[in-house]
Design an enzyme around this catalytic site. Structure first.
Site, PDB file in Angstrom:
ATOM      1  N   LYS A   7      61.710  -4.887 -54.632  1.00  9.42           N
ATOM      2  CA  LYS A   7      60.786  -4.729 -55.772  1.00  9.42           C
ATOM      3  C   LYS A   7      60.460  -6.099 -56.359  1.00  9.42           C
ATOM      4  O   LYS A   7      59.313  -6.387 -56.706  1.00  9.42           O
ATOM      5  CB  LYS A   7      61.424  -3.833 -56.834  1.00  9.42           C
ATOM      6  CG  LYS A   7      60.627  -3.825 -58.136  1.00  9.42           C
ATOM      7  CD  LYS A   7      61.147  -2.844 -59.152  1.00  9.42           C
ATOM      8  CE  LYS A   7      60.357  -3.007 -60.462  1.00  9.42           C
ATOM      9  NZ  LYS A   7      60.537  -1.907 -61.377  1.00  9.42           N
ATOM     10  N   HIS A  36      43.586  14.163 -17.369  1.00 12.30           N
ATOM     11  CA  HIS A  36      43.325  14.913 -18.597  1.00 12.30           C
ATOM     12  C   HIS A  36      44.455  15.884 -18.901  1.00 12.30           C
ATOM     13  O   HIS A  36      44.235  17.050 -19.210  1.00 12.30           O
ATOM     14  CB  HIS A  36      41.984  15.641 -18.509  1.00 12.30           C
ATOM     15  CG  HIS A  36      40.853  14.709 -18.256  1.00 12.30           C
ATOM     16  ND1 HIS A  36      40.380  13.827 -19.213  1.00 12.30           N
ATOM     17  CD2 HIS A  36      40.151  14.445 -17.131  1.00 12.30           C
ATOM     18  CE1 HIS A  36      39.414  13.094 -18.691  1.00 12.30           C
ATOM     19  NE2 HIS A  36      39.261  13.438 -17.428  1.00 12.30           N
TER      20      HIS A  36
END
Ligand SMILES: NC(=O)c1ncn([C@@H]2O[C@H](COP(=O)(O)O)[C@@H](O)[C@H]2O)c1NC=O
Length: 544
Positions: A156, A302
């Site tokens: 922080k 595919h």
């Protein structure tokens, strides 16, 4: 919420040298002592004052490097078996003071607290403790409390503090300490790493609570805990997604980060993998590992197979798989469960192939394949079968246990002979192969096989009868007539006799399917009338 005075802004580019914060004081508290002495030596040489917890301090002191114990700072002993060491305002105020704010500096001064510019922490090994099979009390004890508090505080407060959670970063730390500190841009990146680290830690802890330690009633009944958490980290940004106007990236799970699975594969050669390459390679790789130790090759386009075969060796399996549908194999993805040999490579090389996935390549095979500039060669170990798989849906996520090849019903010994003569060994082996191979086919899967190889595959249809037609058409393409005398597998039951009738009319000699339709009798009667052997597995392998 109390009003916070505005932070003086610097207007500086975060990457500018002027944003470096010299490291004068570091808090070091690490469970994993890897590289610790080297780091401490280099920090000390750079004039950094070290403050450390119990055994971290002992390790540093044993190397004759000056270090202050946290207790010396707090005036409070580490207690409760280490549950309280750094949880003290003298530690946390030193980490959280925003040194850009004059009032924070004034308060530190008033309280007689010195700021830290560097926090180096790594956490108790919670995941490893759970994985070791330790009892619940031991697992709970290995939930680090003070460590994440310091890491989050330092992250922080990255405008003032650099935070490091990974020994792999120690070299950077030593270099920064000797070179005037990290820039703001670097401290931001370190803070991002730190928050990702504590987030992953909390995911592991919360997942263990929800699934193992404190499961609710539904979790006990179903095995699906009340919460699922996971963290994927970006592996690579891909050129584009399924289509060029879609951007895409590959993210890695923990297994992928450890070099496992397709996402963790080692690429030996070729252009960067594309999104579609990954999709097809994953399907190919799974299909190639569905036939035990038999040399297996799957050729995928595919996400559907245009050929799967087992053979005496990889070259044999590849020749058989390729023969199934040579037209579609053009531009396909090949996967095998065995080392790629020279013979196999010489067969593969003349066919335009996007990717070859294998556990290894012989050197001479590699020499042949690497002559093809664009072919991608991936080394992937045998799959560590995932237990559950996920599929996002809008607003949620579907989870299911993976459809494994060893499901009840996959062993021909458990099949029911619905009509016809019991298959001889060769026919039964072909049926077993077809039944395993059809799992790799999507949406109304029909697979015709002969001699351990697919010879016609029907897939991607919204009704089963069309898939049957497609499988037969492919088997008989170019006047080949391979449907006659082949065996057939259907991944799910025939809802009507019409689909099966297409196969019977084409001359298949035996069929395996799950059974379970309300019209099973009608379907069985069609096989009986044709004098064809029909087995029911009682298990289906539908794949969407
Ligand atoms: N409780 C605390 O105040 C506390 N402060 C730091 N730790 C952890 O203690 C470990 C280091 O301890 P040691 O230096 O004694 O090996 C680190 O993994 C650190 O994350 C703590 N331990 C657990 O919560």
């Amino acid at each position: 919420m109390s009003a916070v005075p505005p932070v003086p802004s610097t207007q500086l580019d975060p990457a500018s040298d002027e944003t470096r914060r010299p490291v004068r004081r570091a808090l070091v508290s690490v469970y994993d002592k890897t590289g610790l002495v080297t780091l401490a030596t280099e920090l000390h040489a750079a004039g950094v004052e070290l403050v450390s917890t119990g055994s971290t301090a002992a390790t540093i002191a044993a190397a004759d490097i000056p270090v202050t114990k946290v207790e010396g700072l707090t005036g409070f002993p580490e207690c409760l078996d280490g549950r309280v060491k750094t949880l003290h305002p003298r530690v946390h105020a030193g980490i959280l003071a925003d040194t850009r704010r004059p009032e924070h500096l004034a308060q530190l001064d008033e309280l007689g607290i010195e700021a830290f510019e560097l926090v180096v922490v790594n956490l108790y090994p919670f995941t490893q403790t759970v994985a070791s099979g330790a009892g619940p009390d031991e697992c709970v004890e290995q939930i680090d409390i003070g460590g994440p508090s310091m890491v989050r505080a330092a992250a922080k407060n990255h405008p003032s503090v650099a935070v490091v959670v990974d020994p792999a970063r120690y070299e950077d730390v030593a270099a920064a300490a000797a070179g005037g500190g990290f820039t703001l841009a670097q401290r931001r990146l370190l803070a991002a790493e730190a928050f990702a680290h504590t987030a992953a830690y909390d995911i592991a802890v919360s997942g263990w609570f929800a699934n193992a330690y404190a499961p609710d009633e539904q979790a006990l009944e179903s095995g699906f805990g009340a919460l699922v958490g996971a963290q994927w980290t970006r592996g690579e940004v891909l050129r584009y997604g399924e289509n060029p106007h879609q951007s895409a990236a590959l993210y890695l799970s923990e297994a992928g980060r450890a070099g496992q699975g397709l996402a963790g594969a080692t690429q030996l050669h070729g252009k960067a993998m594309s999104y579609n390459n990954y999709v097809d390679a994953d399907a190919a790789w799974r299909a190639a590992h569905d036939h035990g130790d038999a040399a297996t090759v799957a050729i995928i386009k595919h996400a559907n197979p245009c050929g799967i075969a087992v053979g005496a060796d990889v070259a044999d399996a590849h020749a058989k798989a390729h023969a199934c549908d040579p037209v579609s194999a053009f531009g396909g993805v090949i996967a095998t469960n065995q080392r790629v040999t020279l013979a196999a490579a010489e067969q593969i090389a003349p066919v335009f192939t996007e990717v070859v996935v294998a556990p290894a390549f012989d050197d001479d095979a590699l020499a042949v394949l690497t002559q093809k500039k664009n072919i991608r060669l991936l080394v992937v170990d045998a799959p560590e079968a995932p237990i559950v798989e996920m599929r996002p849906v809008s607003g949620g996520l579907l989870l299911q246990h993976v459809d494994r090849v060893d499901a009840a019903g996959d062993d021909p010994a458990t099949w029911t002979l619905a009509t016809g003569e019991a298959a001889d060994d060769a026919t039964l082996a072909d049926l077993a192969f077809a039944w395993r191979a059809v799992r790799a086919v999507k949406s109304n899967a029909i697979l015709l096989a002969d001699d351990g190889a697919s010879v016609g595959v029907g897939m991607g249809q919204v009704n089963r009868v069309d898939s049957c037609r497609l499988a037969v058409e492919r088997a008989n393409s170019g006047g080949a007539e391979r449907a006659r005398g082949a065996v057939a597998a259907s991944d799910a039951f025939f809802p009507f006799a019409d689909g099966l009738q297409v196969l019977l009319d084409a001359g298949v000699r035996a069929v395996v399917q799950p059974g379970g339709s309300v019209r099973d009798e009608e379907v069985i009667e069609a096989a009986r009338a044709a004098g064809v052997t029909l087995y029911l597995t009682g298990t289906r392998h539908f794949a969407h």
